[in-house]
Motif scaffolding. Structure first.
Motif, PDB file in Angstrom:
ATOM      1  N   SER A 167      41.489  30.781 -20.348  1.00  0.00           N
ATOM      2  CA  SER A 167      42.745  30.807 -19.594  1.00  0.00           C
ATOM      3  C   SER A 167      42.878  32.108 -18.811  1.00  0.00           C
ATOM      4  O   SER A 167      43.419  32.115 -17.695  1.00  0.00           O
ATOM      5  N   VAL A 168      42.382  33.208 -19.372  1.00  0.00           N
ATOM      6  CA  VAL A 168      42.407  34.485 -18.654  1.00  0.00           C
ATOM      7  C   VAL A 168      41.483  34.418 -17.442  1.00  0.00           C
ATOM      8  O   VAL A 168      41.836  34.878 -16.345  1.00  0.00           O
ATOM      9  N   LEU A 169      40.312  33.832 -17.626  1.00  0.00           N
ATOM     10  CA  LEU A 169      39.374  33.707 -16.512  1.00  0.00           C
ATOM     11  C   LEU A 169      39.963  32.856 -15.393  1.00  0.00           C
ATOM     12  O   LEU A 169      39.837  33.201 -14.210  1.00  0.00           O
ATOM     13  N   ILE A 209      54.857  32.134 -16.960  1.00  0.00           N
ATOM     14  CA  ILE A 209      53.800  31.559 -16.136  1.00  0.00           C
ATOM     15  C   ILE A 209      54.239  30.254 -15.484  1.00  0.00           C
ATOM     16  O   ILE A 209      53.527  29.711 -14.634  1.00  0.00           O
ATOM     17  N   GLY A 210      55.423  29.754 -15.869  1.00  0.00           N
ATOM     18  CA  GLY A 210      55.948  28.575 -15.194  1.00  0.00           C
ATOM     19  C   GLY A 210      56.272  28.823 -13.734  1.00  0.00           C
ATOM     20  O   GLY A 210      56.401  27.867 -12.948  1.00  0.00           O
ATOM     21  N   LEU A 211      56.386  30.102 -13.343  1.00  0.00           N
ATOM     22  CA  LEU A 211      56.644  30.421 -11.939  1.00  0.00           C
ATOM     23  C   LEU A 211      55.399  30.284 -11.071  1.00  0.00           C
ATOM     24  O   LEU A 211      55.498  30.237  -9.845  1.00  0.00           O
ATOM     25  N   VAL A 212      54.212  30.223 -11.708  1.00  0.00           N
ATOM     26  CA  VAL A 212      52.979  30.130 -10.931  1.00  0.00           C
ATOM     27  C   VAL A 212      52.902  28.816 -10.140  1.00  0.00           C
ATOM     28  O   VAL A 212      52.637  28.832  -8.928  1.00  0.00           O
ATOM     29  N   PRO A 213      53.142  27.637 -10.763  1.00  0.00           N
ATOM     30  CA  PRO A 213      53.170  26.405  -9.964  1.00  0.00           C
ATOM     31  C   PRO A 213      54.273  26.414  -8.904  1.00  0.00           C
ATOM     32  O   PRO A 213      54.085  25.881  -7.804  1.00  0.00           O
ATOM     33  N   PHE A 214      55.414  27.024  -9.237  1.00  0.00           N
ATOM     34  CA  PHE A 214      56.512  27.149  -8.278  1.00  0.00           C
ATOM     35  C   PHE A 214      56.061  27.951  -7.062  1.00  0.00           C
ATOM     36  O   PHE A 214      56.309  27.568  -5.905  1.00  0.00           O
ATOM     37  N   GLY A 215      55.352  29.057  -7.308  1.00  0.00           N
ATOM     38  CA  GLY A 215      54.838  29.867  -6.208  1.00  0.00           C
ATOM     39  C   GLY A 215      53.792  29.134  -5.397  1.00  0.00           C
ATOM     40  O   GLY A 215      53.786  29.203  -4.159  1.00  0.00           O
ATOM     41  N   GLY A 222      54.431  36.166  -4.140  1.00  0.00           N
ATOM     42  CA  GLY A 222      54.834  37.077  -5.205  1.00  0.00           C
ATOM     43  C   GLY A 222      55.102  36.338  -6.505  1.00  0.00           C
ATOM     44  O   GLY A 222      54.719  36.793  -7.589  1.00  0.00           O
ATOM     45  N   PHE A 223      55.772  35.172  -6.414  1.00  0.00           N
ATOM     46  CA  PHE A 223      55.990  34.346  -7.606  1.00  0.00           C
ATOM     47  C   PHE A 223      54.668  33.903  -8.226  1.00  0.00           C
ATOM     48  O   PHE A 223      54.565  33.713  -9.436  1.00  0.00           O
ATOM     49  N   PHE A 224      53.664  33.723  -7.376  1.00  0.00           N
ATOM     50  CA  PHE A 224      52.364  33.216  -7.823  1.00  0.00           C
ATOM     51  C   PHE A 224      51.545  34.295  -8.517  1.00  0.00           C
ATOM     52  O   PHE A 224      50.992  34.081  -9.610  1.00  0.00           O
ATOM     53  N   ILE A 225      51.463  35.476  -7.930  1.00  0.00           N
ATOM     54  CA  ILE A 225      50.482  36.460  -8.389  1.00  0.00           C
ATOM     55  C   ILE A 225      50.989  37.366  -9.504  1.00  0.00           C
ATOM     56  O   ILE A 225      50.229  37.748 -10.406  1.00  0.00           O
ATOM     57  N   VAL A 226      52.285  37.706  -9.504  1.00  0.00           N
ATOM     58  CA  VAL A 226      52.788  38.659 -10.499  1.00  0.00           C
ATOM     59  C   VAL A 226      52.665  38.119 -11.927  1.00  0.00           C
ATOM     60  O   VAL A 226      52.171  38.825 -12.823  1.00  0.00           O
ATOM     61  N   PRO A 227      53.106  36.869 -12.204  1.00  0.00           N
ATOM     62  CA  PRO A 227      52.920  36.374 -13.583  1.00  0.00           C
ATOM     63  C   PRO A 227      51.461  36.275 -13.991  1.00  0.00           C
ATOM     64  O   PRO A 227      51.136  36.454 -15.175  1.00  0.00           O
ATOM     65  N   PHE A 286      49.964  37.917 -17.229  1.00  0.00           N
ATOM     66  CA  PHE A 286      49.325  37.046 -18.210  1.00  0.00           C
ATOM     67  C   PHE A 286      47.950  37.586 -18.593  1.00  0.00           C
ATOM     68  O   PHE A 286      47.583  37.602 -19.775  1.00  0.00           O
ATOM     69  N   VAL A 287      47.181  38.035 -17.607  1.00  0.00           N
ATOM     70  CA  VAL A 287      45.865  38.619 -17.886  1.00  0.00           C
ATOM     71  C   VAL A 287      46.008  39.851 -18.772  1.00  0.00           C
ATOM     72  O   VAL A 287      45.247  40.051 -19.731  1.00  0.00           O
TER      73      VAL A 287
END
Length: 361
Positions: A119-121, A184-190, A238-243, A247-248
């Protein structure tokens, strides 16, 4: 030769600096502060890129090499002085043996992430995909301004500023919308917002006035829509990359975090090179226009996002939970600091509902 040597050394310095600046955050920040810390880091990074682009372009136009060199040295000295204020962080891998073969070391950490931290990769690949998109848009922004919306260099600078402002605003809003935790739910939103605004940006073109638009004429001719799309695209970026960065940092073992970030930077660089090659292939070999390239990128973003979310269903599940808790149920959080970050805790619902399980997660 001297300039190439200086460029090589600056790249080497960045190779040390990049992993360190992200890996040090979990040492000094709590999990509840990681998103905010990454948000400020992303905002300041893009602001520095914008400032450097504007100032560098202005200095290059003066052809004052002495002034350029002096400013570069002063910025380097300021960076050195600032680095002395960074709090010390203890080593988390005391017995680490350094492999001086970069290819072998990179492949070793890649295989480790693939086998033990998948998941980190995938989060690293998501970050790299964002940099591919960002590089592709930034590389073509000047040509887009000149040939599609027919603006002068001042309009290009304006759009660059909007690009940076959108990233910074999205990063800061991400911290607020996530409730100061890694959401990490904001990643699909972004990802959704990036594609929607990217598709809409590809539909814009302004009539050629003969003389390039200045900022006022650009806005009067309909350039406001272009600005909204660029800000929207980068805001959702920003919503996509920050979480993903947070997470990493959270999921990587302490003694491997810096190497995971280093792997991230290596893959980021490869994806940015790929962005340049892809843009050249699409524009020159395939004969696409710049708006068609933007449309292609937006559609590709949908496909890549679907692949990542299928590989890590937790991303999509958290998006569904986040959407429920911020729309239909509008859950309020009060005194969450009573819940410990680590160790046991007893959570008791005051009523029975199927949605309680989702909200408590």
């Amino acid at each position: 030769i001297g300039l190439f040597a200086a460029l090589l050394l600056m790249g080497t310095q960045s190779a040390f600096f990049g992993p360190s600046k992200y890996a040090i955050l979990p040492t000094h920040l709590r999990d509840s502060e990681l998103v905010g810390g990454n948000a400020q880091l992303e905002m300041s990074t893009f602001a520095a890129i914008l400032l450097g682009t504007i100032v560098g372009g202005a200095l290059a136009a003066t052809e004052r090499r002495d002034l350029v060199g002096t400013l570069c040295v002063l910025v380097a000295i300021a960076g050195l002085i600032t680095s002395w204020r960074i709090p010390r962080a203890p080593s988390s891998a005391q017995g680490l043996q350094i492999d001086w073969n970069p290819l072998r070391a990179s492949m070793a950490i890649f295989r480790h992430a693939l086998n033990h931290h998948y998941s980190v990769l995938l989060s690293i690949m998501g970050i790299s995909w964002f940099w591919l998109l960002g590089s592709a848009y930034l590389t073509q922004l000047a040509n887009y301004t000149a040939n599609v919306v027919h603006g002068n260099p001042a309009v290009t600078t304006l759009l660059l500023g909007c690009f940076t402002a959108g990233i910074g605003l999205g990063a800061l809003l991400c911290d607020r919308m996530s409730g100061h935790k890694i959401e990490i739910g904001l990643v699909p939103f972004g990802a959704l917002g990036i594609s929607l605004f990217g598709i809409h940006l590809s539909t814009h073109s302004l009539a050629d006035p003969g003389v390039p638009y200045d900022i006022a004429a650009f806005l009067a001719a309909g350039g406001t829509s272009v600005i909204i799309d660029i800000i929207g695209l980068t805001l959702f970026g920003g919503f996509f990359i920050v979480p993903l960065y947070a997470f990493v940092q959270q999921q990587s073992p302490d003694d491997q975090l810096a190497r995971m970030i280093a792997l991230n930077n290596i893959i980021n660089a490869g994806f940015m090179v790929l962005a340049a090659l892809f843009g050249a292939a699409m524009l020159q070999l395939a004969g696409l226009s710049i708006p068609e390239l933007f449309l292609t990128l937006a559609i590709m973003n949908v496909a890549v996002s679907i692949f990542v979310f299928k590989q890590v269903p937790l991303f999509a599940a958290r998006f569904f939970i986040w959407l429920l808790s911020h729309s239909i149920y509008r859950v309020k959080h009060i005194d969450l600091y009573h819940i410990p970050d680590e160790g046991p805790a007893l959570l008791t619902c005051n009523h029975v509902s199927f949605v309680d399980t989702l909200l408590l997660n």
